[in-house]
Design a protein around this motif. Structure first.
Motif, mmCIF file in Angstrom:
data_model
loop_
_atom_site.group_PDB
_atom_site.id
_atom_site.type_symbol
_atom_site.label_atom_id
_atom_site.label_comp_id
_atom_site.label_asym_id
_atom_site.label_seq_id
_atom_site.Cartn_x
_atom_site.Cartn_y
_atom_site.Cartn_z
ATOM 1 N N ILE A 75 5.448 29.689 12.597
ATOM 2 C CA ILE A 75 6.075 30.643 11.680
ATOM 3 C C ILE A 75 6.401 31.910 12.460
ATOM 4 O O ILE A 75 5.575 32.410 13.223
ATOM 5 C CB ILE A 75 5.146 30.979 10.500
ATOM 6 N N SER A 132 14.510 23.417 7.526
ATOM 7 C CA SER A 132 13.728 24.663 7.519
ATOM 8 C C SER A 132 14.635 25.816 7.116
ATOM 9 O O SER A 132 15.863 25.681 7.075
ATOM 10 C CB SER A 132 13.123 24.916 8.906
ATOM 11 N N ASP A 134 9.231 26.300 11.739
ATOM 12 C CA ASP A 134 9.451 25.683 10.439
ATOM 13 C C ASP A 134 9.660 26.717 9.343
ATOM 14 O O ASP A 134 9.998 26.358 8.216
ATOM 15 C CB ASP A 134 8.278 24.766 10.085
ATOM 16 N N LEU A 146 3.023 24.108 5.643
ATOM 17 C CA LEU A 146 3.225 24.699 6.964
ATOM 18 C C LEU A 146 1.966 24.667 7.836
ATOM 19 O O LEU A 146 1.905 25.345 8.856
ATOM 20 C CB LEU A 146 3.714 26.140 6.816
ATOM 21 N N LYS A 160 2.114 24.357 11.701
ATOM 22 C CA LYS A 160 3.501 24.595 12.055
ATOM 23 C C LYS A 160 3.651 25.980 12.683
ATOM 24 O O LYS A 160 2.710 26.773 12.733
ATOM 25 C CB LYS A 160 4.395 24.481 10.817
ATOM 26 N N ALA A 169 -1.439 27.947 10.559
ATOM 27 C CA ALA A 169 -0.184 27.868 11.304
ATOM 28 C C ALA A 169 -0.267 28.713 12.570
ATOM 29 O O ALA A 169 -1.166 29.556 12.727
ATOM 30 C CB ALA A 169 0.980 28.338 10.430
#
Length: 238
Positions: A41, A137, A104, A36, A39, A61
């Motif tokens: 979150i 995901s 994700d 991740l 990415k 992230a």
């Protein structure tokens, strides 16, 4: 419930000081099944932000947190500041939260989903999460198991005592929290949560676009049992 939640915000980190956020966050991260780094979150019902801050230790992230309580978000912002970290914090009812950002990993922890008191709000939360997820995901969350018989327990810490009494009545769990300072009661907070069974979650899941659902005994990958106090649910979008 919201006003009581706000009242409890200043005591929340003390009340949850026994929680192993590091272990829990690693478990959530592992369920994502992918790297991740860099990415997005999202934590729905992020509270004081402790879970997000632990996840930040594992990955570079972009971290987002949604909570209905402005007071909780203020504490989360302070906690991030003290650790020299940045959290994107948003005040919103998680059943109504939508945005154009794609994530994700979306998760909800600390039985926050049990605060959704009706199936329509629960369904809306799942459908909104689906729309905000990238392909391949997951949205994962834990719930208190409806079939688990809650017991009363006490919690105390230095200078502040908590007396916690929980009572299960049909589909709801009522929690009374009395807070004492210098042996004098200063707050009497009442929480109500809706209890859901695995079968009820499946009925709700069937009203969504998610492609797969699985259930684990909390903090494990084992099958759930009637005696499981908490259940971890994983919803996948392919």
């Amino acid at each position: 419930m919201n006003n009581n939640y706000d009242k409890f915000s200043e005591y929340y980190d003390i009340y949850t000081s026994f929680v192993d956020y590091e272990l829990w966050s690693k478990y959530i991260y592992s369920l994502a099944g992918k790297n991740l780094n860099n990415k997005n979150i999202l934590d729905l019902g992020c509270g004081s932000g402790e879970m997000l801050l632990c996840i930040d230790e594992m990955t570079n992230a972009n971290l987002y947190g949604v909570d209905i309580s402005e007071e909780m978000l203020s504490i989360a912002d302070q906690n991030a500041f003290f650790e020299n970290k940045h959290l994107n914090l948003i005040k919103c009812d998680m059943s109504k939260f939508t945005c154009d950002i794609k994530f994700d990993l979306i998760y909800s922890a600390c039985d926050s989903m049990n605060y959704l008191l009706n199936e329509d709000d629960f369904t809306d939360t799942l459908n909104n999460a689906y729309e905000m997820l990238n392909e391949n995901s997951i949205f994962t969350f834990d719930i208190i198991n409806k079939d688990y018989l809650e017991t009363n327990d006490d919690f105390s810490c230095e200078n502040i005592d908590f007396i916690i009494k929980r009572k299960k009545e049909e589909n709801y769990l009522y929690t009374n929290i009395k807070i004492y300072e210098d042996k004098k009661e200063t707050e009497n907070i009442r929480h109500m949560q809706r209890l859901y069974s695995a079968e009820e979650i499946i009925d709700i899941y069937d009203k969504t676009k998610f492609d797969d659902i699985s259930f684990h005994d909390f903090l494990t990958t084992k099958e759930i049992k009637k005696t499981s106090d908490k259940i971890q649910i994983i919803l996948k979008k392919y």
